[in-house]
Write an enzyme that holds these catalytic residues in place. Structure first.
Site, PDB file in Angstrom:
ATOM      1  N   HIS A  17      74.337  18.258  27.041  1.00 12.22           N
ATOM      2  CA  HIS A  17      73.293  19.223  27.411  1.00 12.22           C
ATOM      3  C   HIS A  17      73.045  19.193  28.919  1.00 12.22           C
ATOM      4  O   HIS A  17      72.897  20.229  29.559  1.00 12.22           O
ATOM      5  CB  HIS A  17      71.964  18.883  26.711  1.00 12.22           C
ATOM      6  CG  HIS A  17      71.991  18.964  25.215  1.00 12.22           C
ATOM      7  ND1 HIS A  17      71.487  17.974  24.415  1.00 12.22           N
ATOM      8  CD2 HIS A  17      72.450  19.938  24.385  1.00 12.22           C
ATOM      9  CE1 HIS A  17      71.622  18.339  23.133  1.00 12.22           C
ATOM     10  NE2 HIS A  17      72.210  19.512  23.092  1.00 12.22           N
ATOM     11  N   LYS A  41      67.908  22.992  10.607  1.00 11.56           N
ATOM     12  CA  LYS A  41      67.991  21.587  11.006  1.00 11.56           C
ATOM     13  C   LYS A  41      66.606  20.961  10.901  1.00 11.56           C
ATOM     14  O   LYS A  41      65.650  21.499  11.455  1.00 11.56           O
ATOM     15  CB  LYS A  41      68.440  21.458  12.472  1.00 11.56           C
ATOM     16  CG  LYS A  41      69.892  21.757  12.750  1.00 11.56           C
ATOM     17  CD  LYS A  41      70.186  21.428  14.222  1.00 11.56           C
ATOM     18  CE  LYS A  41      71.536  21.945  14.677  1.00 11.56           C
ATOM     19  NZ  LYS A  41      71.742  21.797  16.131  1.00 11.56           N
ATOM     20  N   ARG A  90      81.440  23.794  22.677  1.00 12.28           N
ATOM     21  CA  ARG A  90      82.257  22.582  22.623  1.00 12.28           C
ATOM     22  C   ARG A  90      83.667  22.887  22.154  1.00 12.28           C
ATOM     23  O   ARG A  90      84.625  22.686  22.856  1.00 12.28           O
ATOM     24  CB  ARG A  90      81.602  21.549  21.709  1.00 12.28           C
ATOM     25  CG  ARG A  90      80.531  20.773  22.418  1.00 12.28           C
ATOM     26  CD  ARG A  90      79.613  20.087  21.467  1.00 12.28           C
ATOM     27  NE  ARG A  90      78.822  21.075  20.745  1.00 12.28           N
ATOM     28  CZ  ARG A  90      77.733  20.794  20.070  1.00 12.28           C
ATOM     29  NH1 ARG A  90      77.324  19.564  19.982  1.00 12.28           N
ATOM     30  NH2 ARG A  90      77.064  21.741  19.473  1.00 12.28           N
ATOM     31  N   SER A 128      73.983  15.824  19.422  1.00  7.94           N
ATOM     32  CA  SER A 128      72.762  15.048  19.182  1.00  7.94           C
ATOM     33  C   SER A 128      72.888  14.260  17.878  1.00  7.94           C
ATOM     34  O   SER A 128      72.450  13.121  17.776  1.00  7.94           O
ATOM     35  CB  SER A 128      71.549  15.969  19.096  1.00  7.94           C
ATOM     36  OG  SER A 128      71.366  16.641  20.313  1.00  7.94           O
TER      37      SER A 128
HETATM   38  P1  ADP Z   1      73.565  19.787  18.886  1.00  9.98           P
HETATM   39  O1  ADP Z   1      72.353  19.480  18.025  1.00  9.98           O
HETATM   40  O2  ADP Z   1      74.705  20.391  18.113  1.00  9.98           O
HETATM   41  O3  ADP Z   1      74.010  18.684  19.760  1.00  9.98           O
HETATM   42  P2  ADP Z   1      71.910  21.810  20.263  1.00  9.98           P
HETATM   43  O4  ADP Z   1      71.463  22.737  19.210  1.00  9.98           O
HETATM   44  O5  ADP Z   1      70.860  20.942  20.866  1.00  9.98           O
HETATM   45  O6  ADP Z   1      73.166  20.932  19.846  1.00  9.98           O
HETATM   46  O7  ADP Z   1      72.698  22.594  21.389  1.00  9.98           O
HETATM   47  C1  ADP Z   1      72.137  23.491  22.292  1.00  9.98           C
HETATM   48  C2  ADP Z   1      73.251  24.202  23.018  1.00  9.98           C
HETATM   49  O8  ADP Z   1      73.978  23.253  23.795  1.00  9.98           O
HETATM   50  C3  ADP Z   1      74.302  24.893  22.154  1.00  9.98           C
HETATM   51  O9  ADP Z   1      74.745  26.042  22.854  1.00  9.98           O
HETATM   52  C4  ADP Z   1      75.401  23.875  22.043  1.00  9.98           C
HETATM   53  O10 ADP Z   1      76.642  24.475  21.774  1.00  9.98           O
HETATM   54  C5  ADP Z   1      75.341  23.268  23.444  1.00  9.98           C
HETATM   55  N1  ADP Z   1      75.855  21.905  23.483  1.00  9.98           N
HETATM   56  C6  ADP Z   1      75.479  20.860  22.713  1.00  9.98           C
HETATM   57  N2  ADP Z   1      76.189  19.758  23.026  1.00  9.98           N
HETATM   58  C7  ADP Z   1      77.040  20.121  24.024  1.00  9.98           C
HETATM   59  C8  ADP Z   1      78.061  19.439  24.757  1.00  9.98           C
HETATM   60  N3  ADP Z   1      78.366  18.165  24.499  1.00  9.98           N
HETATM   61  N4  ADP Z   1      78.728  20.128  25.716  1.00  9.98           N
HETATM   62  C9  ADP Z   1      78.454  21.435  25.926  1.00  9.98           C
HETATM   63  N5  ADP Z   1      77.531  22.134  25.262  1.00  9.98           N
HETATM   64  C10 ADP Z   1      76.826  21.497  24.318  1.00  9.98           C
END
Ligand code: ADP
Length: 161
Positions: A17, A41, A90, A128
């Site tokens: 993030h 979620k 990703r 996450s």
């Molecule tokens: P998650 O719970 O799957 O980690 P979130 O819902 O918090 O992810 O993700 C918010 C945004 O950030 C989404 O667009 C997701 O694709 C992106 N994101 C999450 N992890 C990464 C990462 N490691 N690299 C790039 N973008 C990411």
């Protein structure tokens, strides 16, 4: 003045993030990191905790602020007249869901364009959920989350074991 909103669950914030936040902050005048409700979620950290962790990790970025919404991202972007919704991609697995979201968001608020930033090779595997799992099982998450957030994440995860 271009305003971007970067929405997500951030449960909790990861280095993946943070990388997207830094890149968005270099592209746009203002970036709002938005902790958004996700009906599919169930949260581990409360929305307030996620906002606090993100604030801690972005305090050196003057054009980045953090907010939360219990409603739709499209309504939030419309309310603040944002120009862009930033999403990180990703792998191909993210693509279908994110593409669908982008189309729905465009229907709901045609003014905000969705822009995808590809994950870097090193954070491609980070999520996450993976961080929570490693932490609960006693693994070292130091390489996966920002150092400002690390003590609080460990403390909270251990209290919930
Ligand atoms: P998650 O719970 O799957 O980690 P979130 O819902 O918090 O992810 O993700 C918010 C945004 O950030 C989404 O667009 C997701 O694709 C992106 N994101 C999450 N992890 C990464 C990462 N490691 N690299 C790039 N973008 C990411």
């Amino acid at each position: 003045m271009k305003t971007a909103v970067y929405p997500g669950s951030f449960d909790p914030v990861t280095n993946g993030h943070m990388e997207i936040i830094h890149r968005a902050a270099a592209l746009f005048d203002r970036v709002v990191v938005l902790v958004a409700a996700n009906a599919t979620k169930s949260g581990f950290f409360s929305a307030g905790e996620r906002v606090e962790l993100l604030e801690l990790c972005t305090r050196d970025l003057p054009n980045v602020s953090v907010d939360s919404t219990g409603g739709l991202v499209a309504h939030y972007t419309s309310e603040i007249a944002a120009d862009v919704i930033v999403k990180g991609l990703r792998a191909m697995t993210d693509f279908e869901f994110e593409f669908q979201q982008a189309l729905v968001n465009r229907e709901l608020n045609p003014r905000a364009e969705t822009i995808f930033l590809p994950a870097s090779g090193t954070s491609m595997y980070l999520s996450s959920g993976m961080v929570r799992q490693v932490c609960v099982l006693g693994g070292d998450i130091g390489a996966f989350v920002p150092k400002e957030a690390l003590p609080r994440i460990i403390e909270r995860m251990q209290a919930n074991k």
